[in-house]
Design an enzyme around this catalytic site. Structure first.
Site, short mmCIF file in Angstrom:
data_model
loop_
_atom_site.label_atom_id
_atom_site.label_comp_id
_atom_site.label_asym_id
_atom_site.label_seq_id
_atom_site.Cartn_x
_atom_site.Cartn_y
_atom_site.Cartn_z
N PHE A 143 0.87 -1.18 0.00
CA PHE A 143 0.00 0.00 0.00
C PHE A 143 0.91 1.23 0.00
CE2 PHE A 143 -3.35 2.84 1.12
CZ PHE A 143 -4.54 2.19 0.88
N VAL B 279 1.50 5.58 5.96
CA VAL B 279 0.08 5.82 6.22
C VAL B 279 -0.17 7.32 6.09
CG1 VAL B 279 -1.80 5.58 7.88
CG2 VAL B 279 -0.01 3.83 7.77
N ILE B 280 -1.02 7.68 5.15
CA ILE B 280 -1.29 9.11 4.91
C ILE B 280 -2.63 9.47 5.55
CG2 ILE B 280 -1.60 10.88 3.14
CD1 ILE B 280 0.23 9.07 1.37
N THR C 237 -6.56 8.19 4.69
CA THR C 237 -6.81 6.93 5.38
C THR C 237 -7.62 7.14 6.64
OG1 THR C 237 -4.67 6.13 4.61
CG2 THR C 237 -5.64 4.94 6.43
N HIS D 71 -8.86 6.17 10.21
CA HIS D 71 -8.22 5.45 11.32
C HIS D 71 -6.69 5.34 11.14
CE1 HIS D 71 -12.35 4.58 12.07
NE2 HIS D 71 -12.44 3.66 11.14
N ARG E 191 9.51 12.44 3.73
CA ARG E 191 10.01 11.44 4.68
C ARG E 191 10.50 10.16 4.01
NH1 ARG E 191 5.51 12.62 9.47
NH2 ARG E 191 6.21 14.77 9.73
N PHE F 163 -0.88 -2.90 8.04
CA PHE F 163 -1.53 -3.70 9.07
C PHE F 163 -1.01 -5.14 9.09
CE2 PHE F 163 -5.36 -4.92 11.54
CZ PHE F 163 -5.31 -3.87 12.43
N GLU F 164 -0.49 -5.61 7.97
CA GLU F 164 0.00 -7.00 7.89
C GLU F 164 1.48 -7.12 8.27
OE1 GLU F 164 -2.15 -5.74 5.35
OE2 GLU F 164 -3.70 -6.79 6.51
C1 DLZ Z 1 -6.96 -0.07 4.00
C2 DLZ Z 1 -5.76 0.79 4.12
C3 DLZ Z 1 -5.87 2.19 4.09
C4 DLZ Z 1 -7.19 2.87 3.95
N1 DLZ Z 1 -4.80 2.98 4.18
C5 DLZ Z 1 -3.57 2.41 4.29
C6 DLZ Z 1 -2.40 3.22 4.37
O1 DLZ Z 1 -2.43 4.45 4.31
N2 DLZ Z 1 -1.21 2.59 4.49
C7 DLZ Z 1 -1.08 1.23 4.53
O2 DLZ Z 1 0.04 0.73 4.66
N3 DLZ Z 1 -2.17 0.44 4.45
C8 DLZ Z 1 -3.40 0.99 4.33
N4 DLZ Z 1 -4.51 0.21 4.23
C9 DLZ Z 1 -4.33 -1.25 4.17
C10 DLZ Z 1 -4.21 -1.90 5.56
O3 DLZ Z 1 -2.91 -1.71 6.07
C11 DLZ Z 1 -4.48 -3.42 5.43
O4 DLZ Z 1 -3.71 -3.95 4.39
C12 DLZ Z 1 -5.93 -3.72 5.16
O5 DLZ Z 1 -6.76 -3.09 6.11
C13 DLZ Z 1 -6.21 -5.24 5.21
O6 DLZ Z 1 -5.93 -5.74 6.52
#
Ligand code: DLZ
Length: 157
Positions: free
Chosen positions: A22, A81-82, A86, A88, A127, A57-58
């Site tokens: 992601f 993570v932006i 995003t 949450h 960054r 998240f993984e």
């Molecule tokens: C779903 C999601 C969102 C909305 N934003 C990000 C992000 O900004 N950065 C990131 O690394 N991953 C994002 N994900 C994906 C989640 O990390 C995860 O892969 C999904 O929720 C499935 O568990």
């Protein structure tokens, strides 16, 4: 008095980078920054494995398997993570940071949190960009020092 520190010598280190796909526009730069840093400090390119996961998240799931394998002296989790894009965002960054720390303590090895939280794309670019601003590079430096320090502390016990 005895002072114990780690060194910045990465020769002989086996390291895995666990990377979120992601936002891979940015995370690919983090991988390059981390690899450059490790190699410039003496690591062999063959000793660096890169493991891709769908999103930040993984990262803890893959990090746990890699830690369990016993093959590595350090792991580095890399993600972006932006906030603006995003929901949450802070839950993702805080949960992942906590889980990586838990694994680090459980497996008694450095597992470095390289998840970049950014308010905007521009901030993410800063960054994840040039060397001094590249979080992959700075996390690799921490990994090298902590792998060395961990070995020294464990050798004493
Ligand atoms: C779903 C999601 C969102 C909305 N934003 C990000 C992000 O900004 N950065 C990131 O690394 N991953 C994002 N994900 C994906 C989640 O990390 C995860 O892969 C999904 O929720 C499935 O568990």
């Amino acid at each position: 008095m005895k002072t114990i520190t780690g060194t910045m010598d990465a020769s002989g280190l086996k390291v895995a980078l666990v990377v979120s796909r992601f936002n891979d526009l940015f995370t690919r730069n983090l991988v390059e920054g981390a690899k450059d840093c490790l190699v410039q400090h003496g690591a062999s390119e063959d000793a660096i494995d890169v493991v891709w996961v769908p999103g930040s998240f993984e990262l803890p799931n893959a990090a746990k398997e890699l830690a369990e394998s016993g093959r590595y002296q350090a792991l580095i989790g890399l993600g972006v993570v932006i906030e603006g894009a995003t929901d949450h965002a802070s839950i993702i960054t805080h949960t992942v940071a906590q889980k990586l720390m838990d694994l680090s303590l459980q497996y008694r090895m450095p597992i470095i949190d390289g998840v970049v939280g950014a308010k905007t794309m521009e901030q993410a670019m800063e960054r994840c960009g040039a060397k001094q601003g590249n979080r992959g590079w700075s996390c690799a430096l921490v990994a090298i020092e902590m792998a060395s320090l961990t070995r020294r502390l464990q050798d004493r016990s």
